[in-house]
Design an enzyme around this catalytic site. Structure first.
Site, PDB file in Angstrom:
ATOM      1  N   ASP A  51       0.822  -1.207   0.000  1.00 14.72           N
ATOM      2  CA  ASP A  51       0.000   0.000   0.000  1.00 14.72           C
ATOM      3  C   ASP A  51       0.854   1.253   0.000  1.00 14.72           C
ATOM      4  O   ASP A  51       2.047   1.221   0.319  1.00 14.72           O
ATOM      5  CB  ASP A  51      -0.889   0.035   1.255  1.00 14.72           C
ATOM      6  CG  ASP A  51      -1.839  -1.143   1.329  1.00 14.72           C
ATOM      7  OD1 ASP A  51      -2.136  -1.729   0.284  1.00 14.72           O
ATOM      8  OD2 ASP A  51      -2.273  -1.466   2.448  1.00 14.72           O
ATOM      9  N   TYR A 109       5.858  -9.725   7.878  1.00 10.41           N
ATOM     10  CA  TYR A 109       5.694  -8.282   8.054  1.00 10.41           C
ATOM     11  C   TYR A 109       6.003  -7.908   9.506  1.00 10.41           C
ATOM     12  O   TYR A 109       5.751  -8.689  10.424  1.00 10.41           O
ATOM     13  CB  TYR A 109       4.258  -7.852   7.754  1.00 10.41           C
ATOM     14  CG  TYR A 109       3.927  -7.708   6.288  1.00 10.41           C
ATOM     15  CD1 TYR A 109       4.140  -6.498   5.625  1.00 10.41           C
ATOM     16  CD2 TYR A 109       3.389  -8.764   5.566  1.00 10.41           C
ATOM     17  CE1 TYR A 109       3.822  -6.345   4.289  1.00 10.41           C
ATOM     18  CE2 TYR A 109       3.070  -8.631   4.220  1.00 10.41           C
ATOM     19  CZ  TYR A 109       3.287  -7.419   3.590  1.00 10.41           C
ATOM     20  OH  TYR A 109       2.975  -7.283   2.268  1.00 10.41           O
TER      21      TYR A 109
END
Length: 247
Positions: A51, A109
Site C-alpha cells: 500500500d 511483516y
C-alpha cells in the site's frame, strides 16, 4: 534471462507498488531505472502489492532481460539511476517460469510502534507513535488467536480482488525492544490491509474498546465491522519473502 531483484525502499513518498497514472510508484520507478540501464522498458512483476506509505526491507520482483549485467554490477547500475528512497540489494537468476508472487511460500511483516512518552523524530516515518503504555505480554497473548488457518475476511479492507480469504498464519508475536514495540507476523499470504487491521484490532483491545477474549469470535465472524481500526501505513514494513531455494 529472468532475474529476481530484491528491493529495499522507504514507502513514504510512494503510492504503493503498482503503476498508477499521475502518481509515483515503486514499480514505475524501477522500470525507469531498468530502461536507463538496459535500453529496454521491461515489464516487472512483484511479489505483492504494498500500500501507499508501506515500507519494504526485502521486496522481490522479476523481469526478463538480455543484458549481460548480473549480480552486484547490475545492482550498482540500477542504484545509480534510482532515487535515494529506493535501492536494489540483490539480483539473481531464476528459471523462465519463476513467478515472485505465486511461488512465494510466505511473507513476514513487522509493524513498529514507538511507545515512548514523547515522539521520536527519527522514527516518525517508520513507526506509529503511541505514548500510552502498552502491555506487551497481554497483547502477545491476544495475538495468539491469529495463529492457524482462518478466514480473514473480517480483516480485509474493501477493494480486494482476491478469490479466497483463508490464510494460514504461522507466527504472530508482540515484543518490546526498549520503547519500540514490534508486531511480527508470518503467513502463507496476506489480504488487503490485513496486517494493519490485525494491529489496529490489538490497539483497540489495548484501549478497552474490544476485549481480548472476544478476538477468536471476531475472527470467526468474518465481519469487518467487528474488527478494529486500520492502523496507519507508515508503521508497516515487509521484512522477508520466503521461497523454496530449489525453485
Amino acid at each position: 534471462m529472468r532475474l529476481q531483484l530484491t528491493l529495499r525502499y522507504d514507502g513514504t513518498a510512494f503510492h504503493g507498488w503498482q503503476v498508477q497514472p499521475g502518481v509515483r510508484t515503486v514499480q514505475e520507478t524501477l522500470q525507469d531505472a531498468i530502461e536507463a540501464v538496459t535500453g529496454v522498458r521491461s515489464g516487472v512483476i512483484g511479489c505483492s502489492r504494498t500500500d501507499a506509505g508501506v515500507h519494504a526491507d526485502r521486496f522481490c520482483c522479476t523481469f526478463d532481460t538480455d543484458s549481460p549485467l548480473r549480480g552486484n554490477k547490475l545492482c550498482s547500475a540500477l542504484n545509480f539511476h534510482l532515487p535515494e528512497d529506493m535501492a536494489v540489494t540483490e539480483a539473481i537468476e531464476r528459471p523462465a517460469d519463476f513467478h515472485p508472487r505465486y511461488q512465494a511460500l510466505g511473507k513476514r511483516y513487522v509493524y513498529r510502534i514507538w511507545n515512548g512518552a514523547q515522539r521520536h523524530p527519527i522514527y516518525a516515518r517508520y513507526a506509529l507513535h503511541r505514548n500510552r503504555p502498552l502491555d506487551v505480554d497481554a497483547l502477545h497473548a491476544a495475538a495468539a488467536a491469529y495463529v492457524g488457518t482462518h478466514d480473514f475476511a473480517g480483516f480485509c479492507s474493501a477493494g480486494s480482488d482476491v478469490q479466497g480469504t483463508v490464510r494460514t498464519v504461522t507466527r504472530c508475536t508482540v515484543t518490546r525492544q526498549g520503547d519500540m514495540v514490534l508486531f511480527t507476523v508470518e503467513a502463507d499470504g496476506f489480504l488487503y490491509n490485513m496486517v494493519r487491521i490485525m494491529v489496529g484490532t490489538l490497539l483497540d483491545i489495548a484501549d478497552g474498546r474490544l476485549a481480548a477474549a472476544d478476538l477468536p469470535a471476531i475472527l470467526a465472524s468474518a465481519d469487518r465491522a467487528r474488527a478494529g481500526a486500520t492502523a496507519p501505513a507508515h508503521g508497516l514494513c515487509l521484512q522477508e519473502v520466503f521461497y523454496d531455494e530449489r525453485s
